[in-house]
Design a protein around this motif. Structure first.
Motif, PDB file in Angstrom:
ATOM      1  N   GLU A   1      -8.927   1.321  -3.020  1.00 36.07           N
ATOM      2  CA  GLU A   1     -10.639   1.518  -3.646  1.00 36.07           C
ATOM      3  C   GLU A   1     -11.334   0.333  -2.564  1.00 36.07           C
ATOM      4  O   GLU A   1     -11.748  -0.105  -3.401  1.00 36.07           O
ATOM      5  N   ALA A   2     -10.132   0.383  -1.596  1.00 30.94           N
ATOM      6  CA  ALA A   2     -10.336  -1.165  -1.034  1.00 30.94           C
ATOM      7  C   ALA A   2     -12.188  -0.810  -0.353  1.00 30.94           C
ATOM      8  O   ALA A   2     -12.246   0.855   0.194  1.00 30.94           O
ATOM      9  N   PRO A   3     -12.804  -1.682   0.551  1.00 31.00           N
ATOM     10  CA  PRO A   3     -13.769  -1.350   1.642  1.00 31.00           C
ATOM     11  C   PRO A   3     -13.747  -0.625   2.987  1.00 31.00           C
ATOM     12  O   PRO A   3     -12.519  -0.265   3.512  1.00 31.00           O
ATOM     13  N   ALA A   4     -13.785   1.005   3.165  1.00 34.15           N
ATOM     14  CA  ALA A   4     -13.966   1.886   4.087  1.00 34.15           C
ATOM     15  C   ALA A   4     -13.969   0.717   4.979  1.00 34.15           C
ATOM     16  O   ALA A   4     -14.823   0.271   5.751  1.00 34.15           O
ATOM     17  N   THR A   5     -12.782   0.947   6.313  1.00 34.08           N
ATOM     18  CA  THR A   5     -12.497   0.574   7.244  1.00 34.08           C
ATOM     19  C   THR A   5     -12.216   2.038   8.962  1.00 34.08           C
ATOM     20  O   THR A   5     -12.335   2.320   8.169  1.00 34.08           O
ATOM     21  N   PRO A   6     -12.311   1.312  10.210  1.00 34.90           N
ATOM     22  CA  PRO A   6     -12.129   2.473  10.949  1.00 34.90           C
ATOM     23  C   PRO A   6     -10.439   2.859  10.928  1.00 34.90           C
ATOM     24  O   PRO A   6     -10.091   3.618  11.269  1.00 34.90           O
ATOM     25  N   ALA A   7     -10.007   1.093  10.777  1.00 35.85           N
ATOM     26  CA  ALA A   7      -8.327   1.487  10.132  1.00 35.85           C
ATOM     27  C   ALA A   7      -7.790   2.771   9.314  1.00 35.85           C
ATOM     28  O   ALA A   7      -6.177   3.417   9.487  1.00 35.85           O
ATOM     29  N   ALA A   8      -8.810   2.994   8.301  1.00 37.34           N
ATOM     30  CA  ALA A   8      -8.649   3.716   7.246  1.00 37.34           C
ATOM     31  C   ALA A   8      -8.073   5.297   7.758  1.00 37.34           C
ATOM     32  O   ALA A   8      -8.053   6.533   7.735  1.00 37.34           O
ATOM     33  N   ASP A   9      -9.380   5.094   9.150  1.00 44.86           N
ATOM     34  CA  ASP A   9      -9.262   6.630  10.014  1.00 44.86           C
ATOM     35  C   ASP A   9      -8.094   7.053  10.481  1.00 44.86           C
ATOM     36  O   ASP A   9      -7.655   8.476  10.907  1.00 44.86           O
ATOM     37  N   MET A  10      -7.634   5.609  11.079  1.00 42.83           N
ATOM     38  CA  MET A  10      -6.725   5.759  11.700  1.00 42.83           C
ATOM     39  C   MET A  10      -5.107   6.053  10.945  1.00 42.83           C
ATOM     40  O   MET A  10      -4.595   6.671  11.706  1.00 42.83           O
ATOM     41  N   TYR A  11      -5.109   5.618   9.969  1.00 38.98           N
ATOM     42  CA  TYR A  11      -3.881   5.971   9.504  1.00 38.98           C
ATOM     43  C   TYR A  11      -4.047   7.331   9.238  1.00 38.98           C
ATOM     44  O   TYR A  11      -3.135   8.059   9.539  1.00 38.98           O
ATOM     45  N   ALA A  12      -5.117   8.299   8.446  1.00 36.70           N
ATOM     46  CA  ALA A  12      -5.554   9.748   9.029  1.00 36.70           C
ATOM     47  C   ALA A  12      -5.543  10.404   9.828  1.00 36.70           C
ATOM     48  O   ALA A  12      -4.461  11.483  10.514  1.00 36.70           O
TER      49      ALA A  12
ATOM     50  N   LEU B   1       0.267   5.303  10.665  1.00 39.84           N
ATOM     51  CA  LEU B   1       1.152   5.184   9.026  1.00 39.84           C
ATOM     52  C   LEU B   1       1.582   3.784   8.802  1.00 39.84           C
ATOM     53  O   LEU B   1       1.804   4.063   7.596  1.00 39.84           O
ATOM     54  N   ALA B   2       1.009   3.249   9.377  1.00 41.34           N
ATOM     55  CA  ALA B   2       1.488   1.388   8.922  1.00 41.34           C
ATOM     56  C   ALA B   2       0.714   1.243   8.047  1.00 41.34           C
ATOM     57  O   ALA B   2      -0.622   1.640   7.416  1.00 41.34           O
ATOM     58  N   ASP B   3       0.947   0.469   6.866  1.00 37.43           N
ATOM     59  CA  ASP B   3       0.434  -0.176   5.693  1.00 37.43           C
ATOM     60  C   ASP B   3      -0.116  -0.446   5.471  1.00 37.43           C
ATOM     61  O   ASP B   3      -0.812  -0.427   5.219  1.00 37.43           O
ATOM     62  N   ASP B   4      -0.081  -2.009   6.500  1.00 36.14           N
ATOM     63  CA  ASP B   4      -0.967  -3.353   6.744  1.00 36.14           C
ATOM     64  C   ASP B   4      -1.994  -2.594   7.849  1.00 36.14           C
ATOM     65  O   ASP B   4      -1.923  -1.469   9.112  1.00 36.14           O
ATOM     66  N   PRO B   5      -3.559  -2.339   7.932  1.00 33.57           N
ATOM     67  CA  PRO B   5      -4.363  -2.419   8.677  1.00 33.57           C
ATOM     68  C   PRO B   5      -4.286  -2.436   9.485  1.00 33.57           C
ATOM     69  O   PRO B   5      -4.429  -1.913  10.756  1.00 33.57           O
ATOM     70  N   GLU B   6      -4.082  -3.711   9.602  1.00 34.30           N
ATOM     71  CA  GLU B   6      -4.330  -4.979  11.314  1.00 34.30           C
ATOM     72  C   GLU B   6      -2.871  -3.953  12.212  1.00 34.30           C
ATOM     73  O   GLU B   6      -3.449  -3.975  13.006  1.00 34.30           O
ATOM     74  N   GLN B   7      -2.354  -3.533  11.651  1.00 33.47           N
ATOM     75  CA  GLN B   7      -0.475  -3.152  12.299  1.00 33.47           C
ATOM     76  C   GLN B   7      -0.771  -1.415  13.097  1.00 33.47           C
ATOM     77  O   GLN B   7      -0.126  -1.892  14.082  1.00 33.47           O
ATOM     78  N   ARG B   8      -2.432  -1.119  12.493  1.00 34.62           N
ATOM     79  CA  ARG B   8      -2.721   0.279  13.549  1.00 34.62           C
ATOM     80  C   ARG B   8      -3.663   0.244  14.509  1.00 34.62           C
ATOM     81  O   ARG B   8      -4.602  -1.117  14.870  1.00 34.62           O
ATOM     82  N   PRO B   9      -3.942   0.967  15.998  1.00 35.88           N
ATOM     83  CA  PRO B   9      -4.234   1.144  16.696  1.00 35.88           C
ATOM     84  C   PRO B   9      -5.235   1.584  16.546  1.00 35.88           C
ATOM     85  O   PRO B   9      -5.816   2.146  15.501  1.00 35.88           O
ATOM     86  N   SER B  10      -6.270   1.449  17.286  1.00 39.35           N
ATOM     87  CA  SER B  10      -7.868   1.434  17.104  1.00 39.35           C
ATOM     88  C   SER B  10      -7.777   2.891  18.211  1.00 39.35           C
ATOM     89  O   SER B  10      -7.189   3.298  18.799  1.00 39.35           O
TER      90      SER B  10
END
Length: 315
Positions: free
Chosen positions: A184-195, A248-257
């Motif tokens: 339940e963390a705030p929504a960020t673009p990184a969440a879309d990148m996981y999807a 698919l990285a757990d860390d949002p900072e490691q996902r590409p934009s």
């Protein structure tokens, strides 16, 4: 047939979800077919979604991109006695969803990568406006003769915003939710990148990167083990597999934009996508990929040389 506000004539129901239904409709004022999404009313006045849906429709209406199904109008209907039912009028995208195509098995890798490049370009446009989709999945990707259309920004939210749903409830599809969304963390673009990473994996393999029989089992498995690596796919560029893994990285900072993902995927299949001029996070990427650095440099050069709302990229 019902008519909303004396203007939108509902003709055929074409989709049903847990909180809404989508109708093929006819706009009698502008003489054109449209899609109308009716949102189910809440159980009481406190549950009324009118204000929230109006705000979401306004956000989605700001998006102008060839891979985004545009929003035309918002209104309320008195279909339910004494209760206003909000509805959103959208572009009617003709075609079949990616979910329908994947029932027959995985796509050819070139088609899968092209589709995901256009999805990433649509997300880049949304992220540039500070909007997070939150429900990227095959059912929300329409394949049309003119290309991909990303549907249903109906649960989109401003980046960094806490979810307005009650505690313990998270909007979205479990298989495509990023780890931080489950907390339940705030929504960020990184969440879309996981999807997007899950979407790319599914398009290439016709299965999820997790093995589970039920939604509850899936959530349990995801908290206990990392996603499975992509199997070997003949001809698939290593850079695409690396991008999928990074998404698919757990860390949002490691996902590409989304911008970099769109450029990388488009180049892999010699395609053209349209990306926004602004590149706020293009250089904060995984440093091990030479494609990442090249895509960021290409985006920077395009911004410097082209004057306009968007720039085509690719060969």
């Amino acid at each position: 047939m019902r008519t909303l506000d004396g203007r939108y004539q509902l003709e055929q129901r074409i989709g049903v979800g847990g909180m809404s239904e989508v109708w093929r409709a006819y706009d009698q004022v502008l003489d054109r077919p449209v899609a109308v999404k009716l949102i189910s009313p809440g159980r009481d006045e406190q549950d009324s979604p009118v204000d929230r849906i109006r705000a979401e429709a306004r956000s989605a209406a700001r998006l102008e991109h060839p891979n985004v199904a545009s929003v035309h109008d918002f209104g309320t209907s008195s279909t339910w006695p004494g209760r206003p039912v909000p509805y959103i009028v959208m572009e009617l995208a003709e075609g079949e969803t990616l979910a329908v195509h994947l029932r027959a098995g995985p796509l050819d890798w070139r088609i899968a990568v092209r589709v995901c490049a256009e999805v990433a370009a649509a997300l880049a446009a949304a992220h540039a406006e500070g909007i997070v989709h939150r429900d990227v999945k095959p059912a929300n990707v329409m394949l049309t003769p003119a290309g991909v259309k990303v549907l249903d920004f109906g649960i989109a939210i401003a980046a960094g915003t806490l979810d307005p749903m009650p505690t313990g409830m998270v909007l979205g599809t479990p298989a495509y939710l990023a780890p931080e969304q489950l907390d339940e963390a705030p929504a960020t673009p990184a969440a879309d990148m996981y999807a997007l990473g899950v979407l790319l994996y599914y398009s290439l393999t016709a299965r999820l990167p997790y093995r589970a029989a039920t939604a509850s089992e899936l959530l349990s498995v995801r908290r206990r083990q990392p996603p499975e690596p992509l199997p070997d796919i003949a001809g698939l560029p290593a850079e695409v597999a690396e991008l999928c893994h990074s998404c698919l990285a757990d860390d949002p900072e490691q996902r590409p934009s989304s911008l970099v993902a769109a450029l990388l995927l488009a180049e892999a299949v010699d395609a053209r996508v349209y990306v926004p001029m602004t590149i706020p996070t293009a250089r904060r990427q995984v440093p091990t990929s030479p494609w990442t650095e090249r895509a960021a440099a290409e985006a920077t050069e395009a911004v410097a040389l082209v004057d306009g709302p968007s720039v085509p990229s690719g060969r």
